[in-house]
Scaffold this active site. Structure first.
Site, short mmCIF file in Angstrom:
data_model
loop_
_atom_site.label_atom_id
_atom_site.label_comp_id
_atom_site.label_asym_id
_atom_site.label_seq_id
_atom_site.Cartn_x
_atom_site.Cartn_y
_atom_site.Cartn_z
N HIS A 58 42.18 41.08 34.99
CA HIS A 58 42.56 40.83 36.38
C HIS A 58 43.22 39.46 36.48
CE1 HIS A 58 42.52 41.31 40.68
NE2 HIS A 58 41.88 40.16 40.84
N LYS A 99 45.78 33.88 44.29
CA LYS A 99 46.52 34.01 43.02
C LYS A 99 47.93 34.53 43.25
CE LYS A 99 43.39 36.76 41.31
NZ LYS A 99 42.38 36.69 42.40
N ASP A 130 48.09 41.30 39.68
CA ASP A 130 46.84 42.01 39.92
C ASP A 130 46.21 42.54 38.63
OD1 ASP A 130 44.80 42.92 41.68
OD2 ASP A 130 45.55 44.95 41.39
N ARG A 133 38.26 14.93 35.46
CA ARG A 133 39.31 14.11 36.05
C ARG A 133 40.25 13.52 34.99
NH1 ARG A 133 36.93 10.33 40.73
NH2 ARG A 133 39.18 10.20 41.11
#
Length: 311
Positions: free
Chosen positions: A140, A161, A179, A245
């Protein structure tokens, strides 16, 4: 799921000449990507004959066959024709022995020819068949070509997405699949993704519906397949969660038995995810070329600490 390859598909995709082939023989199925060069078989040794493979004749095989007596040559060619032999292919545009064509006609086996060298033809055949016959699984997500890098965008349903992929397409990048992405292992280090035929060039945007990307943005906005080189996982921003980070976390995710680098991007209002993915793709490419901004920063920090401690 494994696809089926017919001889006529091989002819069309590799631009092969059909010397002999009727409708039935051109619809024969290729079941393996292995290619056989029947050198020993031409001498009469058939103990380990791989009759279910494509049979490739190069200059060595053809030259040896030409030195045989016609009756012996016909006998050997008939033995080469099995019920499940997909086809015979001759390279370099070489003249094909009449006995091979006769035996092929008797047994309904196609005879094909290519003008390119044997080694090059062998490579093209193997590459095409390995890709088509590889076992496919579905994942997916949305697969996009970003600066020539295959980026698979994944995340929870409704995270954005497809909307992010649409923004990337508007910025000049190309859609491979939305998809559902069908993936297969091309080799030990390479996994390739492609769209299911029914979803090719289509993208679904909530509130709008299904969009035909090629129709709206042109042929340059789509491509048929792409190596999956980077996975970007979108997740909802959590206030109390600690995020990487510095970019020092080298996470990997397994797709079709291949480990692919993965980065996780927290999504919240005000963050332009499409631009972040563009930068992530460029940064990933820079790393593969030997430049790592995180390591550079750490080296600078180490030098600064050493300089300050020496004062």
């Amino acid at each position: 799921m494994t696809e089926v390859v017919k001889i006529y598909q091989l002819v069309e995709n590799l631009s092969l000449e059909v010397v002999y082939g009727d409708e039935e023989s051109l619809n024969r199925t290729i079941k393996t990507g292995e290619i056989s060069r029947p050198g020993l078989e031409l001498t009469g040794y058939f103990n380990y004959y791989s009759h279910d493979r494509l049979q490739l004749f190069g200059s060595k095989e053809i030259t040896f066959a030409e030195r045989m007596m016609p009756e012996e040559r016909l006998l050997v060619m008939r033995r080469l024709c099995a019920k499940d032999t997909p086809a015979f292919i001759v390279s370099r545009g070489l003249e094909i022995p009449e006995e091979l064509i006769t035996a092929a006609k008797e047994n309904g086996v196609s005879v094909l020819r290519s003008p390119i060298s044997t080694s090059r033809l062998l490579g093209e055949l193997s590459s095409y068949l390995d890709g088509r016959l590889a076992v496919r699984t579905s994942v997916h997500g949305v697969l996009v070509d970003v600066y020539g890098l295959g980026v698979l965008i994944q995340g929870d349903s409704g995270i954005g997405k497809s909307e992010t992929a649409l923004e990337l397409i508007k910025r000049g990048h190309r859609l491979i699949a939305d998809d559902r992405v069908d993936v297969y292992q091309q080799d030990e280090l390479t996994v390739v993704g492609e769209p299911p035929k029914i979803l090719q060039h289509l993208i679904e945007i909530r509130g709008i519906g299904i969009i035909d990307v090629m129709n709206l943005f042109g042929a340059s906005a789509v491509r048929g397949f792409m190596q999956v080189q980077l996975v970007v996982y979108l997740e909802a921003w959590e206030k109390d969660k600690k995020y990487d980070r510095l970019g020092s976390d080298d996470a990997m995710v397994e797709i079709a038995n291949v480990d692919v680098p993965q980065i996780r991007i927290p999504v919240k209002t005000g963050r332009n995810v499409a631009i972040i993915i563009e930068v992530a793709a460029m940064n990933f490419r820079a790393k593969t070329m030997g430049y790592d901004a995180t390591k550079t920063f750490e080296e600078r920090l180490t030098r600064l600490i050493e300089e300050n401690s020496g004062e």
